[in-house]
Design a protein around this motif. Structure first.
Motif, PDB file in Angstrom:
ATOM      1  N   UNK A 268      37.465   6.794 -17.144  1.00 22.42           N
ATOM      2  CA  UNK A 268      36.937   6.031 -16.014  1.00 22.42           C
ATOM      3  C   UNK A 268      36.049   4.889 -16.495  1.00 22.42           C
ATOM      4  N   UNK A 269      35.948   3.860 -15.681  1.00 22.41           N
ATOM      5  CA  UNK A 269      35.063   2.750 -15.975  1.00 22.41           C
ATOM      6  C   UNK A 269      35.569   1.874 -17.107  1.00 22.41           C
ATOM      7  N   UNK A 270      34.648   1.112 -17.686  1.00 25.17           N
ATOM      8  CA  UNK A 270      34.996   0.137 -18.722  1.00 25.17           C
ATOM      9  C   UNK A 270      35.516   0.781 -19.998  1.00 25.17           C
ATOM     10  N   UNK A 271      35.193   2.036 -20.221  1.00 27.96           N
ATOM     11  CA  UNK A 271      35.629   2.700 -21.447  1.00 27.96           C
ATOM     12  C   UNK A 271      37.153   2.810 -21.504  1.00 27.96           C
ATOM     13  N   UNK A 272      37.812   2.732 -20.338  1.00 25.16           N
ATOM     14  CA  UNK A 272      39.277   2.745 -20.253  1.00 25.16           C
ATOM     15  C   UNK A 272      39.879   1.662 -21.146  1.00 25.16           C
ATOM     16  N   UNK A 273      39.262   0.495 -21.158  1.00 28.96           N
ATOM     17  CA  UNK A 273      39.772  -0.618 -21.979  1.00 28.96           C
ATOM     18  C   UNK A 273      39.072  -0.722 -23.327  1.00 28.96           C
ATOM     19  N   UNK A 274      37.857  -0.168 -23.438  1.00 30.08           N
ATOM     20  CA  UNK A 274      37.091  -0.326 -24.678  1.00 30.08           C
ATOM     21  C   UNK A 274      37.533   0.599 -25.798  1.00 30.08           C
ATOM     22  N   UNK A 275      37.792   1.877 -25.485  1.00 26.20           N
ATOM     23  CA  UNK A 275      38.146   2.817 -26.553  1.00 26.20           C
ATOM     24  C   UNK A 275      39.393   2.370 -27.319  1.00 26.20           C
ATOM     25  N   UNK A 276      40.465   1.917 -26.649  1.00 27.96           N
ATOM     26  CA  UNK A 276      41.618   1.451 -27.434  1.00 27.96           C
ATOM     27  C   UNK A 276      41.277   0.337 -28.426  1.00 27.96           C
ATOM     28  N   UNK A 277      40.289  -0.480 -28.103  1.00 29.95           N
ATOM     29  CA  UNK A 277      39.898  -1.567 -29.005  1.00 29.95           C
ATOM     30  C   UNK A 277      39.016  -1.074 -30.154  1.00 29.95           C
ATOM     31  N   UNK A 278      38.547   0.165 -30.092  1.00 33.86           N
ATOM     32  CA  UNK A 278      37.651   0.703 -31.113  1.00 33.86           C
ATOM     33  C   UNK A 278      38.394   1.455 -32.220  1.00 33.86           C
ATOM     34  N   UNK A 279      39.711   1.561 -32.099  1.00 36.29           N
ATOM     35  CA  UNK A 279      40.489   2.319 -33.085  1.00 36.29           C
ATOM     36  C   UNK A 279      41.562   1.416 -33.696  1.00 36.29           C
TER      37      UNK A 279
END
Length: 192
Positions: free
Chosen positions: A167-178
């Motif tokens: 949920x929230x912004x982490x939906x798009x952020x986590x893929x960019x962190x790996x």
């Protein structure tokens, strides 16, 4: 040390529907493997079929799991991993199974004020901001360990896009962190 000589570890996010084999995929990584198990979904890894062991080369004796029930236990596990990360014999792969459940656990702790089962109130705007910060921090701590890391998540459709069930912004952020973000699907083949 030149960049090409530096040890390289792969960081992955694997998301998909329940039962497609995300946890088993993580078990094919180099061992020893540690699962931070937040959803008690490791039956197929703990007791794989002989066919699965043979086809994938799973080494069940090299797989360890730590069951995590609440946010406090997760913080303790991460602190222990951070302290041990420079010891010889550290894990070759660490898998957080699963991010979707982790987000729910973090929000539950935030809205109930402790790790109890009941929720006292609905999330407020500041709760979502704190949750985002916690999720970022947890993913970074695990991603920055000196080993391969695998984050597992359920999938959801959102804005016409199938992605990790976050949920929230982490939906798009986590893929960019790996390094690798992959949707894992099960395709049944018919024999010809």
């Amino acid at each position: 040390m030149a960049a090409q000589d530096a040890p390289r570890h792969l960081n992955m996010l694997v998301y998909g529907a329940s039962g497609v084999g995300k946890s088993v995929l993580a078990a094919t990584g180099p061992g020893p493997i540690l699962y931070l198990d937040l959803d008690d979904g490791l039956a197929s890894v703990r007791s794989p079929t002989p066919q699965l062991v043979e086809e994938l080369g799973l080494d069940v004796g090299n797989i360890y799991a730590q069951r995590i029930y609440n946010y406090g236990e997760l913080k303790k596990a991460l602190l222990t991993l951070t302290r041990l990360k420079h010891n010889s014999g550290f894990f070759s792969t660490v898998c957080l199974d699963n991010l979707t459940v982790m987000q729910a656990i973090c929000m539950q702790e935030r809205t109930s004020g402790d790790e109890s089962v009941s929720i006292d109130r609905l999330p407020q705007q500041q709760d979502w901001g704190i949750l985002l910060q916690r999720m970022r921090a947890i993913v970074r701590v695990i991603r920055d360990l000196p080993c391969h890391t695998v984050f597992i998540a359920m999938e959801q459709e959102r804005d016409g896009f199938i992605g990790p069930a976050l949920q929230g912004a982490i939906f798009r952020e986590v893929p960019a962190m790996v390094d690798v973000c992959a949707r894992y699907v099960l395709i049944n083949r018919t024999a010809d």
